[in-house]
Design a protein around this motif. Structure first.
Motif, PDB file in Angstrom:
ATOM      1  N   GLN A 271       6.271  -2.802  -4.181  1.00  0.00           N
ATOM      2  CA  GLN A 271       5.482  -3.987  -4.513  1.00  0.00           C
ATOM      3  C   GLN A 271       5.864  -4.568  -5.876  1.00  0.00           C
ATOM      4  O   GLN A 271       5.802  -5.776  -6.087  1.00  0.00           O
ATOM      5  N   LYS A 272       6.279  -3.699  -6.791  1.00  0.00           N
ATOM      6  CA  LYS A 272       6.680  -4.164  -8.131  1.00  0.00           C
ATOM      7  C   LYS A 272       7.975  -4.972  -8.085  1.00  0.00           C
ATOM      8  O   LYS A 272       8.251  -5.761  -8.985  1.00  0.00           O
ATOM      9  N   LYS A 273       8.772  -4.765  -7.042  1.00  0.00           N
ATOM     10  CA  LYS A 273      10.057  -5.455  -6.915  1.00  0.00           C
ATOM     11  C   LYS A 273       9.982  -6.659  -5.970  1.00  0.00           C
ATOM     12  O   LYS A 273      10.763  -7.599  -6.100  1.00  0.00           O
ATOM     13  N   VAL A 274       9.064  -6.592  -5.008  1.00  0.00           N
ATOM     14  CA  VAL A 274       8.945  -7.659  -4.007  1.00  0.00           C
ATOM     15  C   VAL A 274       7.904  -8.663  -4.493  1.00  0.00           C
ATOM     16  O   VAL A 274       6.723  -8.332  -4.612  1.00  0.00           O
ATOM     17  N   SER A 275       8.344  -9.870  -4.764  1.00  0.00           N
ATOM     18  CA  SER A 275       7.457 -10.851  -5.397  1.00  0.00           C
ATOM     19  C   SER A 275       6.948 -11.932  -4.458  1.00  0.00           C
ATOM     20  O   SER A 275       6.078 -12.707  -4.837  1.00  0.00           O
ATOM     21  N   SER A 276       7.459 -12.019  -3.250  1.00  0.00           N
ATOM     22  CA  SER A 276       7.037 -13.096  -2.355  1.00  0.00           C
ATOM     23  C   SER A 276       6.925 -12.620  -0.922  1.00  0.00           C
ATOM     24  O   SER A 276       7.557 -11.637  -0.524  1.00  0.00           O
ATOM     25  N   ILE A 277       6.134 -13.358  -0.153  1.00  0.00           N
ATOM     26  CA  ILE A 277       5.919 -13.002   1.249  1.00  0.00           C
ATOM     27  C   ILE A 277       7.206 -13.160   2.054  1.00  0.00           C
ATOM     28  O   ILE A 277       7.443 -12.404   2.996  1.00  0.00           O
ATOM     29  N   LYS A 278       8.057 -14.101   1.672  1.00  0.00           N
ATOM     30  CA  LYS A 278       9.287 -14.285   2.451  1.00  0.00           C
ATOM     31  C   LYS A 278      10.238 -13.102   2.307  1.00  0.00           C
ATOM     32  O   LYS A 278      11.015 -12.811   3.208  1.00  0.00           O
ATOM     33  N   GLN A 279      10.156 -12.395   1.179  1.00  0.00           N
ATOM     34  CA  GLN A 279      10.954 -11.180   1.033  1.00  0.00           C
ATOM     35  C   GLN A 279      10.479 -10.091   1.996  1.00  0.00           C
ATOM     36  O   GLN A 279      11.282  -9.307   2.491  1.00  0.00           O
ATOM     37  N   LEU A 280       9.182 -10.082   2.266  1.00  0.00           N
ATOM     38  CA  LEU A 280       8.641  -9.121   3.224  1.00  0.00           C
ATOM     39  C   LEU A 280       9.098  -9.457   4.643  1.00  0.00           C
ATOM     40  O   LEU A 280       9.307  -8.553   5.463  1.00  0.00           O
ATOM     41  N   PRO A 304      16.741  10.568  12.487  1.00  0.00           N
ATOM     42  CA  PRO A 304      16.438  10.161  11.099  1.00  0.00           C
ATOM     43  C   PRO A 304      16.696   8.672  10.838  1.00  0.00           C
ATOM     44  O   PRO A 304      16.005   8.057  10.018  1.00  0.00           O
ATOM     45  N   VAL A 305      17.682   8.088  11.514  1.00  0.00           N
ATOM     46  CA  VAL A 305      17.938   6.649  11.370  1.00  0.00           C
ATOM     47  C   VAL A 305      16.752   5.869  11.927  1.00  0.00           C
ATOM     48  O   VAL A 305      16.312   4.865  11.352  1.00  0.00           O
ATOM     49  N   PHE A 306      16.220   6.341  13.034  1.00  0.00           N
ATOM     50  CA  PHE A 306      14.996   5.767  13.605  1.00  0.00           C
ATOM     51  C   PHE A 306      13.854   5.863  12.596  1.00  0.00           C
ATOM     52  O   PHE A 306      13.071   4.922  12.415  1.00  0.00           O
ATOM     53  N   GLY A 307      13.772   7.012  11.907  1.00  0.00           N
ATOM     54  CA  GLY A 307      12.740   7.199  10.891  1.00  0.00           C
ATOM     55  C   GLY A 307      12.857   6.202   9.752  1.00  0.00           C
ATOM     56  O   GLY A 307      11.848   5.678   9.262  1.00  0.00           O
ATOM     57  N   LEU A 308      14.080   5.909   9.312  1.00  0.00           N
ATOM     58  CA  LEU A 308      14.278   4.911   8.253  1.00  0.00           C
ATOM     59  C   LEU A 308      13.763   3.545   8.677  1.00  0.00           C
ATOM     60  O   LEU A 308      13.175   2.801   7.877  1.00  0.00           O
ATOM     61  N   SER A 309      13.968   3.212   9.940  1.00  0.00           N
ATOM     62  CA  SER A 309      13.502   1.930  10.455  1.00  0.00           C
ATOM     63  C   SER A 309      11.990   1.810  10.353  1.00  0.00           C
ATOM     64  O   SER A 309      11.472   0.817   9.818  1.00  0.00           O
ATOM     65  N   VAL A 310      11.265   2.831  10.836  1.00  0.00           N
ATOM     66  CA  VAL A 310       9.803   2.742  10.808  1.00  0.00           C
ATOM     67  C   VAL A 310       9.269   2.856   9.378  1.00  0.00           C
ATOM     68  O   VAL A 310       8.200   2.311   9.068  1.00  0.00           O
ATOM     69  N   MET A 311      10.007   3.518   8.479  1.00  0.00           N
ATOM     70  CA  MET A 311       9.591   3.589   7.083  1.00  0.00           C
ATOM     71  C   MET A 311       9.577   2.199   6.445  1.00  0.00           C
ATOM     72  O   MET A 311       8.610   1.810   5.766  1.00  0.00           O
ATOM     73  N   ILE A 312      10.632   1.441   6.672  1.00  0.00           N
ATOM     74  CA  ILE A 312      10.719   0.098   6.095  1.00  0.00           C
ATOM     75  C   ILE A 312       9.662  -0.812   6.712  1.00  0.00           C
ATOM     76  O   ILE A 312       9.030  -1.621   6.019  1.00  0.00           O
ATOM     77  N   MET A 313       9.422  -0.676   8.022  1.00  0.00           N
ATOM     78  CA  MET A 313       8.355  -1.449   8.661  1.00  0.00           C
ATOM     79  C   MET A 313       7.001  -1.117   8.052  1.00  0.00           C
ATOM     80  O   MET A 313       6.166  -2.002   7.843  1.00  0.00           O
ATOM     81  N   THR A 314       6.774   0.166   7.752  1.00  0.00           N
ATOM     82  CA  THR A 314       5.506   0.601   7.165  1.00  0.00           C
ATOM     83  C   THR A 314       5.280  -0.038   5.810  1.00  0.00           C
ATOM     84  O   THR A 314       4.178  -0.512   5.503  1.00  0.00           O
ATOM     85  N   ILE A 315       6.315  -0.057   4.981  1.00  0.00           N
ATOM     86  CA  ILE A 315       6.193  -0.677   3.652  1.00  0.00           C
ATOM     87  C   ILE A 315       5.849  -2.154   3.790  1.00  0.00           C
ATOM     88  O   ILE A 315       4.945  -2.670   3.109  1.00  0.00           O
ATOM     89  N   ALA A 316       6.546  -2.843   4.687  1.00  0.00           N
ATOM     90  CA  ALA A 316       6.279  -4.263   4.901  1.00  0.00           C
ATOM     91  C   ALA A 316       4.847  -4.481   5.383  1.00  0.00           C
ATOM     92  O   ALA A 316       4.161  -5.409   4.936  1.00  0.00           O
ATOM     93  N   GLN A 317       4.372  -3.621   6.276  1.00  0.00           N
ATOM     94  CA  GLN A 317       3.013  -3.743   6.792  1.00  0.00           C
ATOM     95  C   GLN A 317       1.980  -3.618   5.685  1.00  0.00           C
ATOM     96  O   GLN A 317       1.059  -4.448   5.582  1.00  0.00           O
ATOM     97  N   ILE A 318       2.098  -2.576   4.876  1.00  0.00           N
ATOM     98  CA  ILE A 318       1.109  -2.335   3.821  1.00  0.00           C
ATOM     99  C   ILE A 318       1.063  -3.497   2.838  1.00  0.00           C
ATOM    100  O   ILE A 318      -0.015  -3.960   2.436  1.00  0.00           O
ATOM    101  N   LEU A 319       2.220  -3.992   2.454  1.00  0.00           N
ATOM    102  CA  LEU A 319       2.266  -5.081   1.480  1.00  0.00           C
ATOM    103  C   LEU A 319       1.739  -6.385   2.079  1.00  0.00           C
ATOM    104  O   LEU A 319       1.099  -7.185   1.380  1.00  0.00           O
ATOM    105  N   LEU A 320       1.970  -6.604   3.362  1.00  0.00           N
ATOM    106  CA  LEU A 320       1.420  -7.790   4.020  1.00  0.00           C
ATOM    107  C   LEU A 320      -0.102  -7.690   4.175  1.00  0.00           C
ATOM    108  O   LEU A 320      -0.819  -8.685   4.009  1.00  0.00           O
ATOM    109  N   VAL A 321      -0.605  -6.496   4.477  1.00  0.00           N
ATOM    110  CA  VAL A 321      -2.060  -6.290   4.557  1.00  0.00           C
ATOM    111  C   VAL A 321      -2.695  -6.522   3.190  1.00  0.00           C
ATOM    112  O   VAL A 321      -3.772  -7.121   3.077  1.00  0.00           O
ATOM    113  N   ASN A 322      -2.018  -6.076   2.133  1.00  0.00           N
ATOM    114  CA  ASN A 322      -2.528  -6.316   0.781  1.00  0.00           C
ATOM    115  C   ASN A 322      -2.604  -7.813   0.480  1.00  0.00           C
ATOM    116  O   ASN A 322      -3.595  -8.302  -0.086  1.00  0.00           O
TER     117      ASN A 322
END
Length: 395
Positions: A271-280, A304-322
């Protein structure tokens, strides 16, 4: 008034997701004579049932006691598993999903609103991303513990006993749900200011229509950022396609939720690095690049590659919910969030039905390639649309 005890929240989230049946209910259905298509249709029906109860539950969460709703949700989820214990027919499995749908509707929007209002009451609403992310982290740790234990338990006892163990855990979690501090600014208005049910719903609709940031966040969350959520119902089927033993069902779930938990922890840092919704939006599309890589390799070593995919989706989700929570001011917080949950369930219905249709035509690997392309194009499209919009609005 005592400050909000986040430790109780974390325990509640951990126990509430520490359900060993998560890893095996699709397998349970199939062992009792249901096909992959039947499983996909049942999951679609689950989402359809949730939609029916979502808005009423959201309004109830804004007008009533949110803590009590979470406790009641645990009761209902436990009842679902008890129904499944006795089920052999498609209709009985569907009945269990009806009860679980009511439980899910009682939780969605209610948890986020209860957390935000508790933090706001203590003047800590700027910590929402951190606290919400950690709550999700402990929930995912609970899933990891559950699926690891389930993989070993399934070697010694049958799946029916695992169903009963999961029901018992739900009932235990009622105790912890009732220990969470109740805080609901919307229902605490004076009688002169309090709004009726119809007015609460109207305010939420007007807010979503008039706030482009909130609307965009909800739409992207529903269509693209939640792809990982939609896919987790079918993880066990991937292992079946790989023709591996039951222990690998636990392994893929452990990898998935370990990476999801990591995403929960990393979200405040990102979140400290992502400053806009379009980056999400771009982040959501980027997550599907890893999903495409997993689909291209398509074996257990690519999990594990599948895991990386869902990890990035999770980060995007949390920041969008915020972003969504911060945009809500006077409107019923749980009611607004219910529209997001309804959208998720509508898409889940379509997703499951399309998945069922494609499963009869294409291989599972090809289906995941199609999903990856969809997610990449979605992220790029939203990013470019917002970039063009920002250029057009500059003086």
């Amino acid at each position: 008034m005592k400050p909000f005890n986040v430790k109780v929240l974390y325990i509640y989230k951990f126990i509430g997701q520490c359900l060993p049946i998560y890893a095996f209910y699709a397998i349970l259905f199939m062992e009792r004579g249901k096909s992959v298509t039947d499983v996909a249709i049942l999951i679609a029906l689950w989402s359809a049932f949730t939609i029916v109860f979502e808005i009423p539950a959201g309004i109830l969460a804004d007008k009533w006691n949110r803590r009590n709703m979470l406790a009641l949700a645990s009761v209902l989820q436990g009842l679902c598993f008890i129904i499944w214990f006795f089920s052999h027919s498609f209709l009985m499995f569907a009945l269990g999903f009806v009860v679980w749908a009511i439980s899910g509707a009682f939780v969605s929007g209610t948890e986020e609103s209860l957390i935000y209002d508790n933090l706001k009451s203590d003047g800590r609403e700027n910590e929402f991303t951190k606290i919400y992310g950690r709550a999700q982290f402990y929930a995912n740790i609970g899933i990891i513990v559950a699926v690891i234990s389930a993989g070993f338990i399934a070697m010694f006892i049958n799946l029916e006993i695992i169903v009963l163990i999961s029901a018992a855990i739900c009932l235990v979690n009622i105790i912890f749900a009732l220990q969470i501090r109740e805080k609901n600014f919307y229902s605490e208005q004076s009688d002169e200011e309090a709004t009726g049910i119809i007015e609460t719903l109207k305010n939420a609709v007007v807010f979503i229509k008039g706030n482009s940031i909130a609307l965009s966040a909800i739409v992207f969350l529903v269509l693209f950022a939640s792809l990982g959520n939609y896919l987790d119902e079918f993880d066990a089927i991937i292992i079946s396609d790989f023709e591996l033993s039951h222990i690998w069902v636990s392994i893929i779930f452990v990898v998935r939720f370990a990476f999801v938990a990591l995403g929960d922890i990393l979200a405040p840092i990102v979140q400290k690095k992502v400053s806009s919704i379009k980056q999400l939006f771009l982040m959501g599309g980027f997550a599907c690049v890893f999903l495409a890589a997993f689909a291209a390799i398509w074996n257990q070593f690519a999990i594990p590659v599948f895991g990386l995919s869902v990890m990035i989706m999770t980060i995007a989700q949390i920041l969008l919910v915020n972003i969504l929570q911060n945009e809500i001011r006077e409107e019923g917080r749980a009611t607004v969030t219910s529209f997001y949950s309804i959208g998720q369930n509508l898409v889940m219905i379509c997703f499951s039905l399309i998945y069922a249709l494609l499963a009869g035509i294409f291989t599972l690997q090809q289906i995941y390639i199609f999903i990856s392309i969809y997610g990449i194009l979605g992220g790029l499209s939203f990013f470019l649309l917002f970039k063009v919009k920002s250029i057009q609005t500059k003086p």
